[in-house]
Design a protein around this motif. Structure first.
Motif, PDB file in Angstrom:
ATOM      1  N   CYS A 244       0.649  -1.341   0.033  1.00  0.00           N
ATOM      2  CA  CYS A 244      -0.125   0.117  -0.320  1.00  0.00           C
ATOM      3  C   CYS A 244       0.776   1.343  -0.072  1.00  0.00           C
ATOM      4  N   ASP A 245       0.085   2.860  -0.261  1.00  0.00           N
ATOM      5  CA  ASP A 245       1.272   3.343  -0.493  1.00  0.00           C
ATOM      6  C   ASP A 245       1.062   4.353   1.527  1.00  0.00           C
ATOM      7  N   THR A 246       1.054   3.915   2.367  1.00  0.00           N
ATOM      8  CA  THR A 246       1.312   4.418   3.161  1.00  0.00           C
ATOM      9  C   THR A 246       2.475   3.569   4.112  1.00  0.00           C
ATOM     10  N   GLU A 247       3.343   4.113   5.300  1.00  0.00           N
ATOM     11  CA  GLU A 247       3.687   3.888   6.074  1.00  0.00           C
ATOM     12  C   GLU A 247       3.436   3.276   6.845  1.00  0.00           C
ATOM     13  N   ASP A 248       1.936   3.392   7.620  1.00  0.00           N
ATOM     14  CA  ASP A 248       1.435   3.266   8.562  1.00  0.00           C
ATOM     15  C   ASP A 248       0.491   2.040   8.345  1.00  0.00           C
ATOM     16  N   ALA A 249       1.661   0.594   7.938  1.00  0.00           N
ATOM     17  CA  ALA A 249       0.487  -1.476   7.961  1.00  0.00           C
ATOM     18  C   ALA A 249       1.443  -1.603   8.504  1.00  0.00           C
ATOM     19  N   PHE A 250       1.296  -2.503   9.121  1.00  0.00           N
ATOM     20  CA  PHE A 250       2.085  -3.796  10.020  1.00  0.00           C
ATOM     21  C   PHE A 250       0.669  -5.167   8.956  1.00  0.00           C
ATOM     22  N   LEU A 251       1.572  -6.358   8.813  1.00  0.00           N
ATOM     23  CA  LEU A 251       0.919  -7.446   8.212  1.00  0.00           C
ATOM     24  C   LEU A 251       1.334  -7.934  10.050  1.00  0.00           C
ATOM     25  N   VAL A 252      -0.357  -8.591  10.377  1.00  0.00           N
ATOM     26  CA  VAL A 252      -0.526  -8.523  11.897  1.00  0.00           C
ATOM     27  C   VAL A 252      -1.128 -10.421  11.580  1.00  0.00           C
ATOM     28  N   ALA A 253      -1.680 -11.092  10.307  1.00  0.00           N
ATOM     29  CA  ALA A 253      -2.063 -12.175  10.408  1.00  0.00           C
ATOM     30  C   ALA A 253      -2.144 -12.875   8.918  1.00  0.00           C
ATOM     31  N   THR A 254      -0.841 -14.424   8.623  1.00  0.00           N
ATOM     32  CA  THR A 254      -0.959 -14.891   7.684  1.00  0.00           C
ATOM     33  C   THR A 254      -1.506 -16.437   7.770  1.00  0.00           C
ATOM     34  N   ASP A 255      -2.852 -16.325   6.754  1.00  0.00           N
ATOM     35  CA  ASP A 255      -3.285 -17.635   6.127  1.00  0.00           C
ATOM     36  C   ASP A 255      -3.977 -17.572   7.422  1.00  0.00           C
ATOM     37  N   GLY A 256      -4.789 -16.562   8.033  1.00  0.00           N
ATOM     38  CA  GLY A 256      -5.669 -16.390   8.741  1.00  0.00           C
ATOM     39  C   GLY A 256      -4.982 -16.552  10.615  1.00  0.00           C
ATOM     40  N   GLN A 257      -4.006 -17.065  10.244  1.00  0.00           N
ATOM     41  CA  GLN A 257      -2.710 -17.045  11.657  1.00  0.00           C
ATOM     42  C   GLN A 257      -2.483 -15.805  12.645  1.00  0.00           C
ATOM     43  N   ALA A 258      -1.897 -15.853  13.718  1.00  0.00           N
ATOM     44  CA  ALA A 258      -1.414 -14.639  13.699  1.00  0.00           C
ATOM     45  C   ALA A 258      -0.136 -14.473  13.675  1.00  0.00           C
ATOM     46  N   LEU A 259      -0.071 -13.226  12.922  1.00  0.00           N
ATOM     47  CA  LEU A 259       1.624 -12.911  12.287  1.00  0.00           C
ATOM     48  C   LEU A 259       2.136 -12.354  14.318  1.00  0.00           C
ATOM     49  N   LEU A 260       2.874 -12.461  14.838  1.00  0.00           N
ATOM     50  CA  LEU A 260       3.644 -12.572  16.293  1.00  0.00           C
ATOM     51  C   LEU A 260       5.036 -12.232  16.263  1.00  0.00           C
ATOM     52  N   PRO A 261       6.209 -11.095  16.607  1.00  0.00           N
ATOM     53  CA  PRO A 261       4.979  -9.547  16.364  1.00  0.00           C
ATOM     54  C   PRO A 261       4.570  -9.209  14.942  1.00  0.00           C
ATOM     55  N   PRO A 262       3.593  -8.513  14.920  1.00  0.00           N
ATOM     56  CA  PRO A 262       2.790  -8.102  13.531  1.00  0.00           C
ATOM     57  C   PRO A 262       4.080  -7.178  12.899  1.00  0.00           C
ATOM     58  N   ALA A 263       4.756  -7.431  11.647  1.00  0.00           N
ATOM     59  CA  ALA A 263       5.393  -7.392  10.772  1.00  0.00           C
ATOM     60  C   ALA A 263       5.222  -5.665  10.741  1.00  0.00           C
ATOM     61  N   HIS A 264       6.032  -4.988  10.257  1.00  0.00           N
ATOM     62  CA  HIS A 264       5.850  -3.462   9.253  1.00  0.00           C
ATOM     63  C   HIS A 264       6.224  -3.787   8.274  1.00  0.00           C
ATOM     64  N   LEU A 265       5.005  -3.724   7.077  1.00  0.00           N
ATOM     65  CA  LEU A 265       5.199  -3.610   5.617  1.00  0.00           C
ATOM     66  C   LEU A 265       6.336  -3.211   5.119  1.00  0.00           C
ATOM     67  N   ASP A 266       7.102  -2.496   5.950  1.00  0.00           N
ATOM     68  CA  ASP A 266       7.452  -1.350   4.050  1.00  0.00           C
ATOM     69  C   ASP A 266       8.533  -2.477   4.828  1.00  0.00           C
ATOM     70  N   LYS A 267       9.231  -2.912   5.927  1.00  0.00           N
ATOM     71  CA  LYS A 267      10.612  -3.452   6.292  1.00  0.00           C
ATOM     72  C   LYS A 267      11.227  -4.996   5.897  1.00  0.00           C
ATOM     73  N   LEU A 268       9.071  -5.222   5.772  1.00  0.00           N
ATOM     74  CA  LEU A 268       9.940  -7.056   4.583  1.00  0.00           C
ATOM     75  C   LEU A 268       9.875  -6.844   3.424  1.00  0.00           C
ATOM     76  N   PRO A 269      10.871  -8.399   2.412  1.00  0.00           N
ATOM     77  CA  PRO A 269      11.441  -7.948   1.769  1.00  0.00           C
ATOM     78  C   PRO A 269      10.371  -7.203   0.293  1.00  0.00           C
ATOM     79  N   ASP A 270      11.726  -6.056  -0.210  1.00  0.00           N
ATOM     80  CA  ASP A 270      10.449  -4.738  -0.746  1.00  0.00           C
ATOM     81  C   ASP A 270      10.003  -4.345   0.181  1.00  0.00           C
ATOM     82  N   GLY A 271       9.361  -4.514   0.695  1.00  0.00           N
ATOM     83  CA  GLY A 271       8.278  -4.462   1.155  1.00  0.00           C
ATOM     84  C   GLY A 271       6.579  -4.129   1.007  1.00  0.00           C
ATOM     85  N   ILE A 272       6.832  -5.724   0.704  1.00  0.00           N
ATOM     86  CA  ILE A 272       5.066  -6.150   0.398  1.00  0.00           C
ATOM     87  C   ILE A 272       5.275  -7.421   1.065  1.00  0.00           C
TER      88      ILE A 272
END
Length: 490
Positions: A244-272
């Protein structure tokens, strides 16, 4: 109410036992994932065809669109700990089944014909026992002629809520369903599969769409609020790079399962977050001031493809510091990695019918079941460690990839030696993705489907549950043309 025997064996037991003398062999116990005292929600479910204007108002209606209960993109919602007693009826003109993707069901309700049940013929009925032991974002779809039936819209979303999630305090929820259509200029279906597509990256749709529409949805959300954006790739082929076009985004779940701790979307590989067919992701997005917008994109396209626009509207909410809102930890069984047995598999191109396992004898009852089920492709293009799933040019049930022990932990290394992406899905389990040779900075996460890139090795671990469970690529043409195997867990 479901009987105790039904809880243990599932309603498909009679159909499966009739195939037991064939290559299926001994039938493992089908273990329920909720206690018999769990509350039961019984409801009817019908698969049928309708006419639907996929190209929009004023355009010709697409005939033979497939939908559950006649409602495209229907969302079913239940509380965690509920048991679904689903009275399914097939009103399609073709055989089908129902697979509860990502749900830890007893394997005899897993919907894989003819391995776990006989195919449901037109006009036929089947009762599914679907316990919901874990909260999360799931879906269900056929597991027979998937390329054709899912291609024409036969799937529905399934959300399992946990009361503890309400503490996260999301201000809004938004669904993004990525699904393209194979349509001609007249709005009618064209061939869902081609030899060129099946043997390469898959046959792509001719019309891109989000939530069934060629126009990207615009969704209002409270300014300065937190939106839970729940994205699913329901397409048979497409892989997306969600961002997305905002820095204010966290990935909080993958395939329905909580991601702990949540990951800042921009800090994932390639920001996606890369997602293949059947994969889901929950992203927490903080909305800007009133009148501003947040755009959700697929960045894998040659030009960023707009999936959805979130529009900030004034609801009297005040701006506060942006923080991730962790979800409750997954309740799925976790593997003991320190004691896990290791297994390695190659995802390969096949030069033709497998040379590893023999064909079924012509008089084998499973041979006829495979033909009648329409659950096999026409040609063989792919293999797992030199073995290909049954196709019409090599009709047989391959032996299990491995005989596993229920309750034991296993680490699987999948190495993709092809030129194309393979999102690999394991039925009946939640696994932990441990590592990737291409994404060293990726956090460990829970999933039921994982993307394996060309020339990449991915490791994941799971705790085995009793049953016969298939493991396959969710690019559906790849599965149809050989890229599927199975584990027997006893």
């Amino acid at each position: 109410m479901i009987s105790r025997r039904g809880l243990m064996l599932g309603s498909a037991a009679v159909g499966l036992v009739s195939l037991a003398p064939s290559a299926i062999g001994q039938v493992p116990a089908s273990i329920d994932t909720l206690p018999p005292s769990a509350p039961v929600k019984r409801f009817p479910l019908i698969a049928r065809e309708i006419d639907w204007k996929l190209l929009g108002p004023g355009q010709p209606a697409t005939k033979r669109f497939c939908a559950y209960d006649g409602e495209p993109f229907k969302v079913f919602r239940f509380d965690r700990g509920t048991r679904l007693a689903v009275d399914f009826e097939n009103q399609l003109p073709d055989p089908t089944t129902v697979h509860w993707h990502g749900i830890r069901v007893p394997y005899l309700s897993d919907g894989v014909a003819p391995l776990t049940q006989e195919v449901i013929q037109p006009g036929g009925k089947f009762s599914y026992n679907v316990p919901l032991p874990d909260s999360g974002f799931y879906f269900f779809h056929p597991h027979c002629d998937e390329t054709g039936q899912i291609g024409r819209g036969l799937f529905a979303l399934l959300v399992v809520d946990d009361p503890a999630e309400k503490k996260a305090g999301y201000d809004a929820e938004c669904f993004i369903v990525v699904k393209d259509w194979r349509l001609g200029d007249d709005g009618q279906w064209i061939a869902m599969s081609t030899d060129e597509g099946a043997s390469t990256a898959g046959t792509f749709g001719t019309v891109r769409a989000t939530n069934g529409s060629t126009v990207a949805p615009r969704v209002e959300a409270p300014a300065y609020g937190d939106v839970r954006v729940r994205t699913i790739v329901a397409d048979a082929t497409r892989v997306i790079d969600l961002g997305c076009d905002t820095e204010d985004a966290f990935l909080v779940a993958t395939d329905g399962q909580a991601l702990l701790p949540p990951a800042h979307l921009d800090k994932l590989p390639d920001g996606i977050w890369r997602m293949g067919p059947a994969m889901r992701a929950d992203v927490q997005v903080r909305m800007p001031e009133p009148g501003k917008e947040v755009k959700i994109y697929d960045y894998r396209s040659s030009e960023p493809y707009l999936l959805t626009t979130l529009v900030a509207v004034d609801k009297g909410k005040r701006k506060t510091p942006f923080k991730p809102k962790p979800l409750p930890a997954s309740t799925a069984p976790m593997p003991d990695v320190s004691k896990a047995k290791k297994m390695e598999y190659l995802l390969q191109v096949s030069a033709g019918p497998t040379i590893v396992s023999p064909a079924l004898p012509a008089d084998d009852p499973l041979s006829k079941a495979l033909v009648d089920s329409l659950c096999v492709g026409d040609k063989t293009h792919w293999a797992i460690s030199r073995d290909s799933w049954s196709t019409k040019d090599a009709l047989r049930l391959v032996p299990p990839l491995e005989q596993l022990t229920a309750g034991s932990s296993y680490i699987v290394t999948c190495t993709n030696v092809t030129k194309h992406v393979h999102p690999m899905h394991l039925h009946g389990h939640v696994f932990r993705v441990l590592s990737s040779t291409k994404k060293q900075s990726m956090p460990q996460y829970l999933a039921d489907t994982v993307v394996v890139e060309p020339n990449e090795s991915v490791q994941f671990a799971f705790k085995a549950a009793s049953g016969n469970w298939v493991f396959h690529c969710h690019i559906l043409e790849h599965m149809d043309t050989g890229l599927m195997g199975w584990f027997r867990v006893t």
